[in-house]
Design a protein around this motif. Structure first.
Motif, mmCIF file in Angstrom:
data_model
loop_
_atom_site.group_PDB
_atom_site.id
_atom_site.type_symbol
_atom_site.label_atom_id
_atom_site.label_comp_id
_atom_site.label_asym_id
_atom_site.label_seq_id
_atom_site.Cartn_x
_atom_site.Cartn_y
_atom_site.Cartn_z
ATOM 1 N N VAL B 14 -2.673 -22.926 16.994
ATOM 2 C CA VAL B 14 -3.165 -24.312 17.055
ATOM 3 C C VAL B 14 -2.292 -25.154 16.148
ATOM 4 O O VAL B 14 -2.318 -24.976 14.941
ATOM 5 C CB VAL B 14 -4.635 -24.369 16.605
ATOM 6 C CG1 VAL B 14 -5.123 -25.813 16.627
ATOM 7 C CG2 VAL B 14 -5.506 -23.513 17.488
ATOM 8 N N VAL B 17 -4.687 -30.714 15.521
ATOM 9 C CA VAL B 17 -6.142 -30.858 15.377
ATOM 10 C C VAL B 17 -6.454 -32.350 15.386
ATOM 11 O O VAL B 17 -5.877 -33.091 14.603
ATOM 12 C CB VAL B 17 -6.625 -30.221 14.057
ATOM 13 C CG1 VAL B 17 -8.118 -30.459 13.900
ATOM 14 C CG2 VAL B 17 -6.317 -28.742 14.014
ATOM 15 N N LYS B 20 -12.572 -34.838 13.062
ATOM 16 C CA LYS B 20 -13.831 -35.502 13.360
ATOM 17 C C LYS B 20 -13.735 -37.013 13.298
ATOM 18 O O LYS B 20 -14.323 -37.724 14.086
ATOM 19 C CB LYS B 20 -14.860 -35.049 12.295
ATOM 20 C CG LYS B 20 -15.882 -34.101 12.836
ATOM 21 C CD LYS B 20 -16.963 -33.877 11.822
ATOM 22 C CE LYS B 20 -16.651 -32.668 10.967
ATOM 23 N NZ LYS B 20 -17.738 -32.415 9.975
ATOM 24 N N ARG B 35 -6.815 -28.402 19.129
ATOM 25 C CA ARG B 35 -8.250 -28.399 18.843
ATOM 26 C C ARG B 35 -8.677 -29.833 18.642
ATOM 27 O O ARG B 35 -8.023 -30.569 17.904
ATOM 28 C CB ARG B 35 -8.533 -27.585 17.591
ATOM 29 C CG ARG B 35 -10.018 -27.624 17.283
ATOM 30 C CD ARG B 35 -10.437 -26.672 16.228
ATOM 31 N NE ARG B 35 -11.877 -26.906 15.979
ATOM 32 C CZ ARG B 35 -12.820 -26.000 16.160
ATOM 33 N NH1 ARG B 35 -12.511 -24.799 16.604
ATOM 34 N NH2 ARG B 35 -14.084 -26.300 15.899
ATOM 35 N N ASP B 37 -11.876 -32.142 17.434
ATOM 36 C CA ASP B 37 -13.202 -32.256 16.832
ATOM 37 C C ASP B 37 -13.692 -33.722 16.860
ATOM 38 O O ASP B 37 -14.868 -33.974 16.614
ATOM 39 C CB ASP B 37 -13.174 -31.750 15.391
ATOM 40 C CG ASP B 37 -13.068 -30.232 15.324
ATOM 41 O OD1 ASP B 37 -13.859 -29.545 15.999
ATOM 42 O OD2 ASP B 37 -12.175 -29.713 14.607
ATOM 43 N N PHE B 51 -9.334 -26.250 22.551
ATOM 44 C CA PHE B 51 -10.674 -26.004 21.998
ATOM 45 C C PHE B 51 -11.350 -27.345 21.793
ATOM 46 O O PHE B 51 -10.801 -28.203 21.091
ATOM 47 C CB PHE B 51 -10.571 -25.265 20.658
ATOM 48 C CG PHE B 51 -9.767 -23.991 20.751
ATOM 49 C CD1 PHE B 51 -10.350 -22.840 21.258
ATOM 50 C CD2 PHE B 51 -8.438 -23.962 20.344
ATOM 51 C CE1 PHE B 51 -9.610 -21.689 21.336
ATOM 52 C CE2 PHE B 51 -7.699 -22.813 20.429
ATOM 53 C CZ PHE B 51 -8.289 -21.662 20.935
ATOM 54 N N ILE B 52 -12.529 -27.449 22.349
ATOM 55 C CA ILE B 52 -13.322 -28.676 22.133
ATOM 56 C C ILE B 52 -14.428 -28.294 21.180
ATOM 57 O O ILE B 52 -15.318 -27.512 21.529
ATOM 58 C CB ILE B 52 -13.926 -29.199 23.468
ATOM 59 C CG1 ILE B 52 -12.881 -29.236 24.586
ATOM 60 C CG2 ILE B 52 -14.606 -30.542 23.282
ATOM 61 C CD1 ILE B 52 -11.914 -30.362 24.556
ATOM 62 N N GLY B 53 -14.374 -28.835 19.954
ATOM 63 C CA GLY B 53 -15.335 -28.459 18.936
ATOM 64 C C GLY B 53 -16.733 -28.984 19.222
ATOM 65 O O GLY B 53 -16.938 -29.839 20.096
ATOM 66 N N GLN B 54 -17.679 -28.506 18.438
ATOM 67 C CA GLN B 54 -19.090 -28.825 18.668
ATOM 68 C C GLN B 54 -19.368 -30.324 18.641
ATOM 69 O O GLN B 54 -20.147 -30.839 19.423
ATOM 70 C CB GLN B 54 -19.926 -28.165 17.578
ATOM 71 C CG GLN B 54 -20.378 -26.770 17.924
ATOM 72 C CD GLN B 54 -21.283 -26.236 16.837
ATOM 73 O OE1 GLN B 54 -22.023 -26.997 16.208
ATOM 74 N NE2 GLN B 54 -21.234 -24.935 16.655
ATOM 75 N N GLU B 55 -18.718 -30.989 17.729
ATOM 76 C CA GLU B 55 -19.064 -32.414 17.556
ATOM 77 C C GLU B 55 -18.104 -33.345 18.280
ATOM 78 O O GLU B 55 -18.135 -34.548 18.074
ATOM 79 C CB GLU B 55 -19.090 -32.732 16.065
ATOM 80 C CG GLU B 55 -20.385 -32.246 15.440
ATOM 81 C CD GLU B 55 -20.202 -31.900 13.981
ATOM 82 O OE1 GLU B 55 -19.673 -32.740 13.252
ATOM 83 O OE2 GLU B 55 -20.570 -30.747 13.604
ATOM 84 N N VAL B 68 -11.871 -23.836 25.903
ATOM 85 C CA VAL B 68 -13.168 -23.515 25.301
ATOM 86 C C VAL B 68 -13.878 -24.837 25.037
ATOM 87 O O VAL B 68 -13.329 -25.701 24.348
ATOM 88 C CB VAL B 68 -12.998 -22.718 23.995
ATOM 89 C CG1 VAL B 68 -14.361 -22.451 23.372
ATOM 90 C CG2 VAL B 68 -12.262 -21.419 24.247
ATOM 91 N N ALA B 70 -17.152 -26.373 23.304
ATOM 92 C CA ALA B 70 -18.361 -26.217 22.510
ATOM 93 C C ALA B 70 -19.032 -27.573 22.305
ATOM 94 O O ALA B 70 -20.156 -27.631 21.819
ATOM 95 C CB ALA B 70 -18.021 -25.572 21.162
ATOM 96 N N ALA B 86 -19.460 -22.781 25.588
ATOM 97 C CA ALA B 86 -20.326 -22.188 24.577
ATOM 98 C C ALA B 86 -21.739 -22.719 24.743
ATOM 99 O O ALA B 86 -22.005 -23.618 25.550
ATOM 100 C CB ALA B 86 -19.790 -22.510 23.194
#
Lengths: 382, 128
Positions: B14, B17, B20, B35, B37, B51-55, B68, B70, B86
């Motif tokens: 990665v 990034v 957030k 990634r 966020d 990667f897609i983060g949770q927030e 991915v 999330a 996820a």
């Protein structure tokens, strides 16, 4: 893992953990000096590790040395054990030597034939280093000095002065040689290591391990063993001398040359022919013609034949410089070179030569010099 | 080891990034993995993974190897590899993937089609 340096605070570093799945990321903001400290700490750790490694290798070396020392200890212990064995051997030998010295002492003390000063010399620690055989065995050498004292040295305390020394001689005859033989046997038995070692030697065994801690035990033992050897040699020399002396004593007259009456003593006398003063080199024993004349001790016939004045004569050599002469015989029963035993008939009494009747003329020679045979004959009870 | 990967783009690592607190509008193209966020509107094209983060809240068309999700993704997804959603992930859009994994609680709203070139073992086509 990602390191991100933030512009506004250049003194800090952010460490971000990025999961490769849905989980949230983690960020740690750390001051730069932390890494310096970390670096320093790492260096410290490395230094410590190196130190530990060295200490470990040192310890390994120590362990190696320890095991080597252990092996050495084991070897030394076995050495000490062998030394203890040697110590025991030494004690045994000492005891043996002591026993031998006792025996020799007893032999010397009980010996009636040793002159007092010789006895004292021998008894003084039994150290015959400076002593020649002449002291121990005075017969041939001192007799060679042609002094009557030689006879005194050999003879009993009574000597020629008191013609009848009854007590010591028969005592010696009975106990002396037997005792000496027994002593000699005990000696050789002890030297051969058979169990004649006296009981005093036993307690020494228990003390042996206690001396195994001494570091210079070995050399000390060796020297002690050596000295013990020397002492044993010394004693053996004394024994050999005594034996030889006893052998020499056996070369002296052991029996009467003939049964007869003493008619003329040794020394100056009036000649029965010329009435002039003359030296009589022997004793005359009157006996009827044909009475057997016996060898007074074991020996070899060195002369057998006619001698002017002495008539039919036999001369025997008994060794140790001792020889005997028998004169005026009517018949000679041996030949020159013949070996004769004590008591063997070598001739018959007669009247040959310059003689005034049937008798035996008997002479005793020490190293070629005539001595008075009577003290040696009288003790035989003749 | 941190400096080495600069030399050649590695699709496995990665190297980008979007945090957030970041909002990006436009096309994000990367030879490595990405990634996200924060927020992004536009298009994501990556040789590696996304990667897609949770927030994260993403409104974009995504084209990558593995994806991915999330967080929240609105847009079509085209993955040569696997798409994972996820339990917290919500995907609204049509997907075309080789493999599809939707965890319990994950949401996929849209049609899905599969590429068969790799041995694509299809998961259950869920539409809720």
């Amino acid at each position: 893992m990602k390191k991100v340096a933030r512009a506004p605070k250049p003194r800090h570093v952010t460490i971000m953990l990025i999961p490769h799945f849905g989980q949230r990321t983690y960020q740690i903001k750390l001051p730069l000096c932390f890494f310096r400290r970390l670096f320093a700490g790492a260096i410290l750790c490395v230094a410590l590790l190196v130190g530990f490694g060295q200490a470990y290798s040192l310890m390994r070396g120590n362990m190696d040395e320890l095991s080597r020392l252990r092996r050495e200890t084991v070897a030394q212990r076995s050495q000490l054990e062998s030394l203890a064995e040697r110590a025991a051997e030494l004690r045994e030998r000492e005891a043996r030597v002591a026993a031998l010295e006792q025996e020799v002492r007893a032999l010397i003390e009980s010996d009636q034939f040793l002159p007092a000063h010789v006895k004292a010399n021998l008894l003084r620690g039994l150290q015959p280093g400076d002593r020649s055989r002449a002291d121990v065995l005075p017969i041939p050498e001192q007799a060679g000095a042609s002094e009557p004292s030689a006879v005194v040295a050999l003879g009993p305390q009574g000597g020629p002065a008191s013609p009848g020394p009854p007590v010591p001689d028969p005592a010696w005859r009975r106990t002396g040689p037997l005792a000496s033989r027994a002593g000699a046997r005990a000696w050789s038995a002890a030297a051969a290591g058979s169990p004649v070692i006296p009981a005093e030697a036993e307690p020494g065994e228990g003390e042996v391990p206690s001396c195994s801690g001494e570091p210079e035990l070995g050399p000390a033992l060796d020297s002690a063993l050596g000295s013990g050897e020397v002492a044993a040699d010394r004693l053996a020399a004394v024994r050999a001398a005594l034996e030889e002396r006893q052998d020499a004593l056996l070369s002296l007259p052991q029996c009467m040359p003939t049964s007869g009456r003493l008619t003329s003593r040794f020394g100056y006398r009036r000649s029965p022919f010329s009435r002039a003063r003359e030296f009589h080199a022997g004793v005359d024993l009157a006996a009827p013609r044909g009475t057997p004349v016996r060898a007074v001790a074991d020996g070899v016939v060195v002369f057998c034949g006619r001698k002017p004045g002495l008539g039919n004569t036999v001369i025997l050599e008994h060794g140790h410089g001792i020889s005997t002469l028998y004169g005026h015989n009517s018949r000679l029963m041996v030949r020159a070179g013949q070996r004769v035993k004590m008591g063997q008939v070598i001739a018959l009494v007669g009247d040959t030569g310059r003689s005034t009747g049937d008798h035996l003329h008997f002479e005793l020679h020490f190293a070629g010099h005539e001595v008075d045979p009577w003290p040696y004959l009288v003790r035989l009870g003749g | 080891m941190l400096g080495k990967k600069v030399d050649r783009p590695n699709p496995d690592s990665v190297d980008t990034v979007i945090g957030k607190a970041t909002f990006l509008q436009g096309t994000l193209t990367s030879q490595g993995s990405v990634r996200i966020d924060g927020r992004l509107e536009g298009e994501i094209i990556a040789d590696g993974d996304v990667f897609i983060g949770q927030e994260a809240r993403v409104v974009a068309k995504v084209r990558a190897r593995h994806v991915v999700v999330a967080g929240e993704l609105k847009g079509d997804v085209e993955a040569t590899g696997k798409l994972e959603i996820a339990s917290t992930g919500v995907l609204t859009g049509n997907v075309k993937v080789s493999q599809l994994v939707v965890e319990e609680g994950g949401v996929l709203e849209g049609s899905s089609s599969f590429r068969r070139q790799q041995e694509g073992k299809e998961g259950p086509d869920r539409a809720s």
